[in-house]
Design an enzyme around this catalytic site. Structure first.
Site, PDB file in Angstrom:
ATOM      1  N   ASP A  35       0.825  -1.203   0.000  1.00  0.00           N
ATOM      2  CA  ASP A  35       0.000   0.000   0.000  1.00  0.00           C
ATOM      3  C   ASP A  35       0.854   1.244   0.000  1.00  0.00           C
ATOM      4  O   ASP A  35       2.065   1.181   0.069  1.00  0.00           O
ATOM      5  CB  ASP A  35      -0.774   0.070   1.326  1.00  0.00           C
ATOM      6  CG  ASP A  35      -2.003  -0.766   1.311  1.00  0.00           C
ATOM      7  OD1 ASP A  35      -2.662  -0.822   0.284  1.00  0.00           O
ATOM      8  OD2 ASP A  35      -2.314  -1.342   2.370  1.00  0.00           O
ATOM      9  N   LYS A  57      -3.719   3.497  -3.404  1.00  0.00           N
ATOM     10  CA  LYS A  57      -4.247   4.598  -4.233  1.00  0.00           C
ATOM     11  C   LYS A  57      -3.099   5.386  -4.841  1.00  0.00           C
ATOM     12  O   LYS A  57      -2.089   5.626  -4.201  1.00  0.00           O
ATOM     13  CB  LYS A  57      -5.040   5.567  -3.343  1.00  0.00           C
ATOM     14  CG  LYS A  57      -6.430   5.127  -3.043  1.00  0.00           C
ATOM     15  CD  LYS A  57      -7.183   6.295  -2.422  1.00  0.00           C
ATOM     16  CE  LYS A  57      -8.039   5.813  -1.260  1.00  0.00           C
ATOM     17  NZ  LYS A  57      -8.369   6.842  -0.310  1.00  0.00           N
ATOM     18  N   MET A 170      -6.656   9.625   9.969  1.00  0.00           N
ATOM     19  CA  MET A 170      -7.154  10.313   8.759  1.00  0.00           C
ATOM     20  C   MET A 170      -7.734  11.665   9.140  1.00  0.00           C
ATOM     21  O   MET A 170      -8.846  12.036   8.748  1.00  0.00           O
ATOM     22  CB  MET A 170      -8.204   9.449   8.048  1.00  0.00           C
ATOM     23  CG  MET A 170      -7.654   8.094   7.656  1.00  0.00           C
ATOM     24  SD  MET A 170      -8.888   7.053   6.907  1.00  0.00           S
ATOM     25  CE  MET A 170      -8.518   5.497   7.665  1.00  0.00           C
TER      26      MET A 170
HETATM   27  C1  LIG Z   1      -6.142   3.774   6.610  1.00  0.00           C
HETATM   28  S1  LIG Z   1      -5.384   4.247   8.126  1.00  0.00           S
HETATM   29  C2  LIG Z   1      -4.370   2.825   8.349  1.00  0.00           C
HETATM   30  C3  LIG Z   1      -3.856   2.691   9.748  1.00  0.00           C
HETATM   31  C4  LIG Z   1      -2.811   1.588   9.912  1.00  0.00           C
HETATM   32  N1  LIG Z   1      -3.360   0.264   9.701  1.00  0.00           N
HETATM   33  C5  LIG Z   1      -2.143   1.652  11.272  1.00  0.00           C
HETATM   34  O1  LIG Z   1      -2.341   0.782  12.128  1.00  0.00           O
HETATM   35  O2  LIG Z   1      -1.380   2.615  11.474  1.00  0.00           O
HETATM   36  C6  LIG Z   1      -4.265   5.508   7.566  1.00  0.00           C
HETATM   37  C7  LIG Z   1      -4.081   6.604   8.611  1.00  0.00           C
HETATM   38  O3  LIG Z   1      -3.081   6.244   9.547  1.00  0.00           O
HETATM   39  C8  LIG Z   1      -2.426   7.403   9.990  1.00  0.00           C
HETATM   40  N2  LIG Z   1      -0.991   7.278   9.703  1.00  0.00           N
HETATM   41  C9  LIG Z   1      -0.365   6.232   9.150  1.00  0.00           C
HETATM   42  N3  LIG Z   1       0.961   6.432   9.112  1.00  0.00           N
HETATM   43  C10 LIG Z   1       1.183   7.646   9.663  1.00  0.00           C
HETATM   44  C11 LIG Z   1       2.349   8.423   9.926  1.00  0.00           C
HETATM   45  N4  LIG Z   1       3.586   7.966   9.642  1.00  0.00           N
HETATM   46  N5  LIG Z   1       2.188   9.638  10.502  1.00  0.00           N
HETATM   47  C12 LIG Z   1       0.969  10.108  10.819  1.00  0.00           C
HETATM   48  N6  LIG Z   1      -0.159   9.415  10.595  1.00  0.00           N
HETATM   49  C13 LIG Z   1      -0.055   8.202  10.044  1.00  0.00           C
HETATM   50  C14 LIG Z   1      -3.030   8.590   9.295  1.00  0.00           C
HETATM   51  O4  LIG Z   1      -4.039   9.123  10.127  1.00  0.00           O
HETATM   52  C15 LIG Z   1      -3.600   7.930   8.067  1.00  0.00           C
HETATM   53  O5  LIG Z   1      -4.656   8.716   7.539  1.00  0.00           O
END
Ligand SMILES: C[S@@+](CC[C@H](N)C(=O)[O-])C[C@H]1O[C@@H](n2cnc3c(N)ncnc32)[C@H](O)[C@@H]1O
Length: 259
Positions: A35, A57, A170
């Site tokens: 992803d 995406k 998000m």
């Molecule tokens: C679809 S969710 C997936 C979450 C993922 N499975 C997890 O456990 O972190 C995606 C969201 O995770 C958060 N996210 C993921 N990586 C991040 C990062 N390095 N810094 C800040 N937010 C992050 C953001 O809010 C983003 O919109």
């Protein structure tokens, strides 16, 4: 050869925050389905023969629909391949791992879930924001800002507003709505709040304000996605505990598109 699928959490951003189990199965993969929000160095860990398939995406392109990803994974495993489905954070936290596991189970194929460090927990830690702290917060909840949209699942905002610590994933597109909903549901507008963007990487940035002032502050700061919002007294611990220096990290290109 019997095929098998591994639903692997890659961790929150920084490549070496993947687990040893995750790295072990990645190094044995015949195919890697990945992803956005995956460190490119991790893809280099797969054997050279392994096919690397981007299923996230892209700007201007439609993501492969979840059913198509499930079908692809089932086909590859059925053909005898060791398939690693590499996901940001933890695969079971807003990561569709349950749907993918169900598709594999329905096809009678073996799979393993390899947990990862969720960004919900790892990113605040890198901003010096422990989600619980004695005398400050003894419980936390994790939600996505999609719950503030019209298509939401009807979650109880008063219950969220009453949580000592609330982590919102998000968070950017509906930041103003989320903050307004929490205040309307009874949360003190002066509650400390922090946005953490691109956490655990060279591009990590934070924005500390209150629940009432954060949306305006973000209008000016324009932190880029992906970002996490933390609401609660623990957010103020960032003022003294921000230990991570993003400049100490090698800059690398991440697949950042999100939200
Ligand atoms: C679809 S969710 C997936 C979450 C993922 N499975 C997890 O456990 O972190 C995606 C969201 O995770 C958060 N996210 C993921 N990586 C991040 C990062 N390095 N810094 C800040 N937010 C992050 C953001 O809010 C983003 O919109």
């Amino acid at each position: 050869m019997t095929g098998k699928a591994y639903l692997v959490g890659a961790g929150p951003g920084r490549a070496d925050l993947i687990t040893m189990r995750g790295l072990t199965v990645l190094r044995q993969a015949d195919a890697v389905l990945y992803d956005r929000l995956i460190a490119p160095e991790l893809l280099d860990e797969a054997p050279s023969h392994a096919e690397r398939i981007f299923v996230g995406k892209r700007p201007g392109h439609h993501a492969l629909r979840q059913e198509r990803i499930n079908e692809l994974m089932v086909r590859l495993v059925h053909n005898g391949l060791q398939v690693v489905r590499l996901k940001g954070g933890d695969p079971c936290v807003f990561g569709h791992a349950g749907e993918e596991a169900a598709a594999l189970a329905a096809a009678g194929l073996p799979y393993e879930i390899v947990p990862g460090v969720s960004s919900a927990i790892g990113v605040p830690a890198y901003a010096g924001v422990p989600l619980t702290q004695r005398g400050v917060a003894s419980a936390f909840a994790v939600v996505t800002a999609h719950e503030a949209s019209e298509t939401a699942s009807g979650i109880d905002w008063r219950a969220l507003a009453a949580m000592p610590t609330l982590v919102v994933l998000m968070a950017l597109t509906r930041l103003d709505v989320v903050c307004a909903k929490l205040i309307a549901a009874g949360r003190d507008p002066l509650t400390p709040a922090i946005l953490i963007s691109r956490g655990t990487t060279a591009q990590q940035r934070t924005l500390r304000a209150t629940l009432a002032t954060l949306p305006d502050a973000q209008q000016r700061a324009m932190l880029p996605p992906p970002a996490i919002l933390v609401v609660g007294d623990v957010a103020a611990l960032n003022d003294t505990l921000a230990w991570f220096d993003p400049a100490s990290m090698p800059a690398h290109h991440m697949f950042w598109e999100d939200e």
